[in-house]
Design a protein around this motif. Structure first.
Motif, mmCIF file in Angstrom:
data_model
loop_
_atom_site.group_PDB
_atom_site.id
_atom_site.type_symbol
_atom_site.label_atom_id
_atom_site.label_comp_id
_atom_site.label_asym_id
_atom_site.label_seq_id
_atom_site.Cartn_x
_atom_site.Cartn_y
_atom_site.Cartn_z
ATOM 1 N N VAL D 27 3.552 14.985 0.988
ATOM 2 C CA VAL D 27 3.919 13.874 1.881
ATOM 3 C C VAL D 27 2.789 13.614 2.868
ATOM 4 O O VAL D 27 2.449 12.465 3.163
ATOM 5 N N PHE D 28 2.200 14.675 3.366
ATOM 6 C CA PHE D 28 1.125 14.544 4.343
ATOM 7 C C PHE D 28 -0.026 13.711 3.788
ATOM 8 O O PHE D 28 -0.476 12.751 4.410
ATOM 9 N N SER D 31 0.914 10.052 2.935
ATOM 10 C CA SER D 31 1.017 9.298 4.187
ATOM 11 C C SER D 31 -0.367 8.999 4.745
ATOM 12 O O SER D 31 -0.632 7.884 5.211
ATOM 13 N N LEU D 34 -2.020 6.168 2.835
ATOM 14 C CA LEU D 34 -1.414 4.878 3.159
ATOM 15 C C LEU D 34 -1.767 4.450 4.581
ATOM 16 O O LEU D 34 -2.075 3.289 4.850
ATOM 17 N N PHE D 35 -1.741 5.427 5.491
ATOM 18 C CA PHE D 35 -2.032 5.128 6.890
ATOM 19 C C PHE D 35 -3.461 4.630 7.039
ATOM 20 O O PHE D 35 -3.720 3.623 7.703
ATOM 21 N N VAL D 38 -3.713 1.103 5.846
ATOM 22 C CA VAL D 38 -3.164 0.120 6.789
ATOM 23 C C VAL D 38 -4.135 -0.103 7.944
ATOM 24 O O VAL D 38 -4.437 -1.247 8.321
ATOM 25 N N GLU D 68 4.676 -8.862 -2.805
ATOM 26 C CA GLU D 68 5.824 -8.530 -1.950
ATOM 27 C C GLU D 68 6.727 -7.500 -2.616
ATOM 28 O O GLU D 68 7.178 -6.548 -1.996
ATOM 29 N N TRP D 71 5.277 -4.042 -2.711
ATOM 30 C CA TRP D 71 5.401 -3.313 -1.446
ATOM 31 C C TRP D 71 6.757 -2.651 -1.312
ATOM 32 O O TRP D 71 6.920 -1.702 -0.571
ATOM 33 N N ILE D 72 7.745 -3.221 -1.992
ATOM 34 C CA ILE D 72 9.074 -2.626 -1.898
ATOM 35 C C ILE D 72 9.277 -1.573 -2.982
ATOM 36 O O ILE D 72 9.750 -0.473 -2.717
ATOM 37 N N PRO D 75 6.879 2.001 -2.723
ATOM 38 C CA PRO D 75 7.355 3.002 -1.752
ATOM 39 C C PRO D 75 8.740 3.542 -2.090
ATOM 40 O O PRO D 75 9.016 4.723 -1.856
ATOM 41 N N THR D 76 9.597 2.691 -2.657
ATOM 42 C CA THR D 76 10.931 3.181 -2.999
ATOM 43 C C THR D 76 10.843 4.308 -4.020
ATOM 44 O O THR D 76 11.482 5.358 -3.863
ATOM 45 N N VAL D 79 9.458 7.473 -2.288
ATOM 46 C CA VAL D 79 10.369 8.248 -1.434
ATOM 47 C C VAL D 79 11.493 8.859 -2.255
ATOM 48 O O VAL D 79 11.980 9.945 -1.935
ATOM 49 N N VAL D 82 10.132 12.008 -3.521
ATOM 50 C CA VAL D 82 10.066 13.014 -2.461
ATOM 51 C C VAL D 82 11.460 13.527 -2.128
ATOM 52 O O VAL D 82 11.674 14.719 -1.909
ATOM 53 N N PHE D 83 12.440 12.616 -2.118
ATOM 54 C CA PHE D 83 13.806 13.016 -1.798
ATOM 55 C C PHE D 83 14.314 14.041 -2.801
ATOM 56 O O PHE D 83 14.863 15.081 -2.428
ATOM 57 N N GLY D 86 12.600 17.329 -2.372
ATOM 58 C CA GLY D 86 13.084 18.003 -1.163
ATOM 59 C C GLY D 86 14.484 18.548 -1.352
ATOM 60 O O GLY D 86 14.817 19.648 -0.888
#
Lengths: 550, 224, 132, 308
Positions: D27-28, D31, D34-35, D38, D68, D71-72, D75-76, D79, D82-83, D86
């Motif tokens: 995740v680190f 992120s 992506l960060f 951006v 568009e 972008w949805i 990431p869906t 995550v 990742v879910f 986890g």
């Protein structure tokens, strides 16, 4: 309409008596009274924060005892959350700007609006009176049974929070009705400024969630003084149930704190890029969607509390559903600048800073939502840092942007742009220096709410404390030049930023007591700059009040 | 209503365009307020449901101490008051001042009756040590009921929830009585007509909600 | 501006609804005296919901009101449902993994005592042993 | 120490710590990528599209539906991945193996108490064998506490009137820090202890050695570890008064009277600390120590009596 009158009479000078301020029904004056009250609360909470940071410069006692420290961080949180962040943007800027942006003469219920200001003041005073009684430690979360076992100070704090809740509810209720019923002709939902959308979404949360903190505080109060046994395990109650009650309000409450910031950022991005906000409909509706989803994730604060694994899993999954629209919002803000015409004035610097800090807050939020990772990070400084990146890096930085943006309209004076940029830089640098080290020490295991700590964490704590001083310097600089601008600031024009929303295009600066001399008729969206090219044709500052948009 | 704007009636506040807008806004505000009331009570319902699912037999047993006759009587009293409020609004819409005032007074009296019945219920419990919280210590025998039999684990939770729920509800009844006093005085002064009766309507909405809450409290606490 | 006259409920209709509400109240008290097994609670709640709906739809005139108000009311109910159901997700499933026990220590002690009083020898429950 | 760790996370010292770390780093780094993207886009746009002409009014950009939705959707999926990951680790972290060695842990303001099946109780150190699953059955005797060992990546709240548990299997010997991470009052930050991970043989001999009967004063000295947070034995004032040499003296109380420090007074102060409070101190001593056995209380009184 008489043009001569518009230049001289405004809401500030039409009646200068103290009574006309204290009993005013004018949303603009109420907004200013909130601004003063909220700034005082921020100052009080900020001083406590500085004291907490100084205490943490070295392990062991530095400037205060453990009890004093515990009460300082608790009161810092209570003041910052309940008396500052929650009312800050909705009650200050929402009050001032919302009726202007929708072309209304006032909010729907002006008397209720004034009442909610005084209820807020009453609640804040009661909460602060706890200082005199003492022993109000335990943090702003009031977890039972600790909160029911400590001193009577808790009585004042819970009563204060209870009372301020009414203020928040009444403000939210007022805004929802205002947005529904008071919009100017032609101002359809698709043309609303995004600030209005976000305040509207915030108001929904205020109305739906706040009553639950009311009943929670009432039950906590009864638990402490009558031992009703709902939350106290010694009497057969369940402390985890208290956490459900508390977070049913307090998680949505973080959306009360962050949604208005989204609105400000959207307005700033659109105006200073002179560009249609990218994905307008998505940005607008996602605020409302986030407001609703915000109610379904409270249990992610309770992964190690002993709640059932079933609920942890559900809460974790829904937490991601919020992450996605939030992420797409960030992308839309960035892409608003794409092929725009970006002007880096002070308010825009805050918007840019927001994108940086809020993104960090968001990504670390995703980390904390992962079940297995949260177990390690829960209740450490990682959470403290995440929270401040969202609340301070999100809400406060956006609120500063909004304050600078609307300052000329509110006061009729321009602030010193050069000092503004320096202060923005100090705030941004100081903020990151304060809170970024906290992520690292949190991941290494430094628990939150610790008066004392192991020496290996001292380096991070030192950095953090130094950062808090830089941050404080930046904030005091802002206070200084804003106050100075009232005395010797340049007279502000009607529309110094070249914005298209009604408060800039259809009112005088500062606005007339009744806002508009004639009801505006809206024919274009809030960011349809390409439909208003004539306004910018001369390249000069827009200086004429438009009476209709075409 | 249609020409309300042109002759600008006294009740119209300056920031509204028309009486219609003012009426709609006030009513929407009231509905939002009712939602906050529902959410406020929801906390107590959650506490009730959680403890009931954990200790169903204790709750069923404790509920026997409450008198379904008294509760049922109070239910009918509140329903009657809801009925008179609805009638009052009907008369206000028909410009019948007398009908409005009589029904408002009747509503007030029903509310009072409700609280009197509640008072007798509470005192009957207090006499036998059935208090919310620390003082909870049921004892003594009356009407063939041995209160000491109810001194069992988690009965305290049932009675705490009972007293807090009915207490908050009773407080709302009290507030309602204040509102009806105020509305009755205004009605007597002739302030309401078919063109303007917003406060009557809104107090009525509030009162109906108080009734609805009781409609749920009654079976949950007294019957099941 | 004015588009529709306000709805005026007739006295006849209000009276019928009031009669119905009284009838349902008597019915719920009487049915509660019967032992219907698992049906008592659903029946009492069904009657309560019916009564509440009558009050909302007719007395509060939501049927003839602006749709927005009905939506507001509906959202209020929806969030009460969320509050209840999500809390139950925890309280009904407490102890579904081994990181927490289902019951409280108090309950376990009570259970032990009950066992002891019934059958003194069978009370060899270890203090540490947590019933799953 | 052994748990100072590298940058960000402390060294992984339990069997599932590595799995948590892998997830953390995934995740680190995702992120971070992506960060950075951006922020880079933001900075580039800021300068590339800077306003150079005051009259410029750019036209709206037509949004690409594909972009568009990307972008949805992306990431869906990310995550969700990742879910699930986890969730999987979480399940294993919370399901103790049935053959785990059990230790009963009690949290109280402001000390940990570790009770072993063999009848041994310790306070500041919890001994566990390496390479064997250990399950802690925990409860609190006053307010909420939380048991946290960063090196093992375990954390669980201790709830009064309820048992909760964590389990772990240490992979290396050494000493690791235990923290309380749920705020519990004045000395919350001092509610620390150590996990001492030793080999199976050392553990077995340690437990035999400990389970022998101690003379009262020695037992008291051992028990005193949980008091030492607030009460010094060298004359210094901590949260509570120092206890050396007070036996037989007259103690001034907050209500102005004074009392002879004898066995009864010491016992009363442990069982009912709020009744007689020494002058100059707050009445904050928890009543949670009254749960000790008579033998333990005798030992403690004997120890305090012996302090010079």
């Amino acid at each position: 309409m008489s043009e001569s009158a518009s230049g001289t009479i405004n809401y500030l000078n039409h009646d200068k008596s103290i009574k006309s301020w204290l009993l005013t029904l004018d949303h603009k004056r109420i907004g200013i009274m909130y601004l003063i009250a909220v700034s005082l609360a921020f100052l009080a909470g900020g001083i406590l924060a500085i004291l907490v940071r100084i205490e943490l410069m070295a392990p062991g006692e530095t400037i205060m005892s453990a009890d004093a420290y515990n009460q300082s961080f608790t009161l810092h949180a209570v003041l910052m959350i309940f008396t500052f962040i929650i009312p800050a943007v909705p009650a200050v800027m929402g009050n001032f700007v919302l009726p202007l942006q929708i072309g209304a003469k006032d909010v729907a219920f002006p008397r209720l609006n004034l009442a909610s200001f005084y209820i807020y003041v009453l609640g804040a005073v009661i909460a602060m009176a706890a200082l005199l009684v003492g022993r109000i430690d335990g943090g702003w979360t009031f977890y039972t049974p600790y909160s029911t076992s400590v001193g009577d100070g808790i009585l004042f704090v819970t009563t204060g929070v209870f009372v301020m809740g009414f203020s928040s509810i009444l403000t939210g209720l007022n805004f929802i009705v205002t947005v529904h019923k008071m919009r100017a002709p032609g101002l359809t939902w698709n043309r609303l400024p995004l600030f209005i959308w976000s305040i509207y979404a915030t108001a929904i949360v205020q109305v739906l969630a706040t009553p639950v903190i009311g009943i929670t505080m009432l039950l906590l109060f009864l638990e402490k003084f009558m031992h009703i046994g709902i939350f106290d395990p010694a009497l057969g109650g369940d402390p985890v149930l208290f956490q459900h009650f508390f977070w049913f309000y307090s998680h949505p409450a973080v959306y009360i704190m962050i949604l208005p910031a989204f609105g400000i950022i959207s307005d700033l991005m659109g105006t200073f890029s002179r560009h249609q906000v990218s994905g307008y409909k998505f940005v607008a509706l996602s605020s409302v969607a986030i407001a609703f989803l915000g109610f379904l994730v409270w249990g992610h604060h309770m992964f190690v509390s002993g709640q059932s694994a079933t609920s942890s899993v559900v809460f974790s999954l829904i937490t991601y559903l919020i992450g996605i629209p939030t992420g797409v919002k960030v992308i839309n803000w960035v892409s608003t600048m794409y092929r725009g015409s970006v002007q880096l004035k002070t308010p825009m610097l805050y918007a840019i800073a927001f994108l940086f800090t809020f993104s960090i807050g968001g990504f670390t939020g995703i980390m904390l939502g992962v079940l297995a990772i949260d177990i390690h990070l829960h209740d450490t400084y990682f959470v403290v840092a995440h929270f401040h990146y969202v609340m301070m890096g999100g809400n406060v930085i956006a609120a500063l942007g909004g304050l600078h943006y609307w300052w000329p309209k509110i006061t009729g004076k321009m602030f010193n742009e050069k000092l503004g940029k320096i202060a923005a830089g100090l705030v941004f640098f100081g903020f990151n220096l304060t809170f970024f080290p906290q992520f690292i020490m949190g991941a290494q295991g430094m628990p939150r709410r610790y008066y004392d700590y192991l020496p290996e964490f001292q380096g991070y704590h030192l950095l953090s404390t130094y950062g808090s001083w830089v941050l404080a310097a930046g904030l005091f600089l802002i206070l200084g030049y804003l106050l100075a601008s009232l005395i010797n600031g340049k007279k502000a024009g009607l529309n110094p930023w070249g914005a298209l929303t009604l408060e800039w295009t259809h009112t005088t600066t500062p606005p007339h007591p009744h806002n508009f001399l004639e009801t505006p008729i809206v024919t274009r969206g809030a960011y349809d700059f390409h439909l208003a090219k004539e306004l910018f044709a001369t390249g000069e500052e827009v200086s004429e009040v438009v009476t209709s948009t075409h | 209503m249609a020409n309300a704007h042109s002759d600008h009636p006294a009740h119209l506040q300056h920031h509204f365009v028309s009486s219609e807008q003012q009426f709609d806004a006030a009513k929407m505000g009231m509905w939002l307020f009712l939602v906050t009331e529902i959410l406020l009570f929801s906390g107590m319902f959650v506490a009730y449901i959680v403890y009931r699912t954990w200790h169903p037999e204790v709750f069923a047993h404790s509920a026997e101490l409450l008198d379904p006759f008294m509760g049922g009587l109070n239910t009918i009293v509140l329903l009657a008051s809801s009925f008179t409020v609805a009638l009052g609004i009907h008369y206000a819409q028909k410009d019948n001042k007398k009908g409005l005032v009589i029904n408002l007074i009747l509503t007030f009296l029903f509310a009072l009756t409700f609280l009197v019945v509640k008072y007798f219920e509470y005192t009957a419990k207090f006499e036998h040590g059935v208090f919310p919280g620390a003082a909870f210590d049921p004892h003594g025998v009356s009407h063939g009921v041995d209160y000491a039999l109810y001194n069992i684990p988690y009965a305290r939770q049932f009675f705490s929830i009972y007293f807090v729920m009915t207490g908050i509800h009773g407080f709302h009844v009290l507030v309602g009585m204040g509102l009806f006093t105020w509305i009755t005085i205004r009605a007597l002064k002739g302030e309401f007509s078919s063109a303007y009766y917003t406060p009557v309507e809104n107090c009525g909405l509030y009162w109906h909600l108080v009734d609805i809450i009781w409609i749920f409290l009654f079976p949950l606490l007294y019957l099941i | 501006m004015s588009h529709a006259e306000h709805h005026i409920s007739s006295i006849k209709m209000l009276s019928i609804v009031f009669g119905g509400l009284v009838f349902l109240t008597v019915a719920t008290v009487l049915t509660a005296q019967l032992d219907l097994g698992g049906l008592n609670v659903p029946l009492a709640m069904a009657i309560a919901v019916t009564k509440a709906s009558l009050v909302v739809v007719i007395f509060m005139a939501l049927k003839w009101d602006n749709k927005v108000n009905a939506v507001i009311f509906g959202i209020g109910l929806l969030f009460v449902a969320v509050f209840i159901s999500f809390t139950l997700l925890d309280t009904l499933f407490r102890g579904d993994l081994s990181n927490t026990t289902e019951g409280t220590i108090q309950d376990q002690t009570l259970e032990e005592e009950a066992l002891k009083s019934r059958e003194p020898d069978a009370a060899a429950l270890e203090f540490n042993q947590i019933p799953q | 120490m052994g748990d100072k760790g590298v940058f960000w996370l402390p060294d992984a010292m339990s069997t599932f710590a590595g799995e948590v770390d892998a997830l953390f780093w995934f995740v680190f780094w995702t992120s971070t990528v992506l960060f950075v993207a951006v922020v880079a886009a933001k900075l580039y746009f800021m300068f590339r599209y800077k306003r150079r002409d005051e009259t410029s009014v750019p036209d709206p950009v037509h949004e690409s539906k594909l972009l568009e939705s990307a972008w949805i959707v992306v990431p869906t999926l990310l995550v969700l991945f990742v879910f699930i990951w986890g969730f999987d680790v979480y399940l294993r972290m919370n399901t103790a193996p049935p053959d785990a060695y059990e230790i009963t842990v009690r949290g109280k303001q402001w000390a940990w108490e570790f009770e072993y099946a063999e009848g041994v109780t310790t306070f500041t150190e919890m001994y566990v064998p390496v390479g064997r699953p250990v399950k802690l059955v925990m409860s609190s005797s006053d307010v909420l506490h939380s048991f946290f060992v960063p090196a093992f990546r375990v954390k669980q709240d201790l709830v009064p009137n309820r048992y909760s548990s964590v389990w772990f299997e240490a992979t290396q010997t050494g000493e690791f820090q235990i923290y309380c991470t749920e705020y519990c009052g004045t000395a919350h930050s001092a509610m620390l202890a150590k996990v001492v991970v030793v080999s199976e043989e050392e553990f077995a001999s340690w437990i035999t050695e400990q389970s022998q009967d101690l003379p009262p004063v020695e037992l008291g000295a051992q028990l005193f570890a949980q008091c030492a947070l607030c009460h010094a034995v060298d004359g210094t004032t901590k949260i509570g008064p120092a206890l050396n040499g007070i036996f037989g003296t007259q103690q001034k109380l907050t209500d102005g009277t004074s009392v002879l420090v004898d066995e009864d007074f010491i016992l009363e102060s442990i069982l009912n600390p709020a009744i007689k409070v020494a002058e100059g101190f707050q009445p904050i001593m928890p009543a949670g120590y009254s749960g000790m056995t008579p033998k333990q209380l005798d030992g403690l009184v004997a120890y305090i009596k012996s302090l010079k």
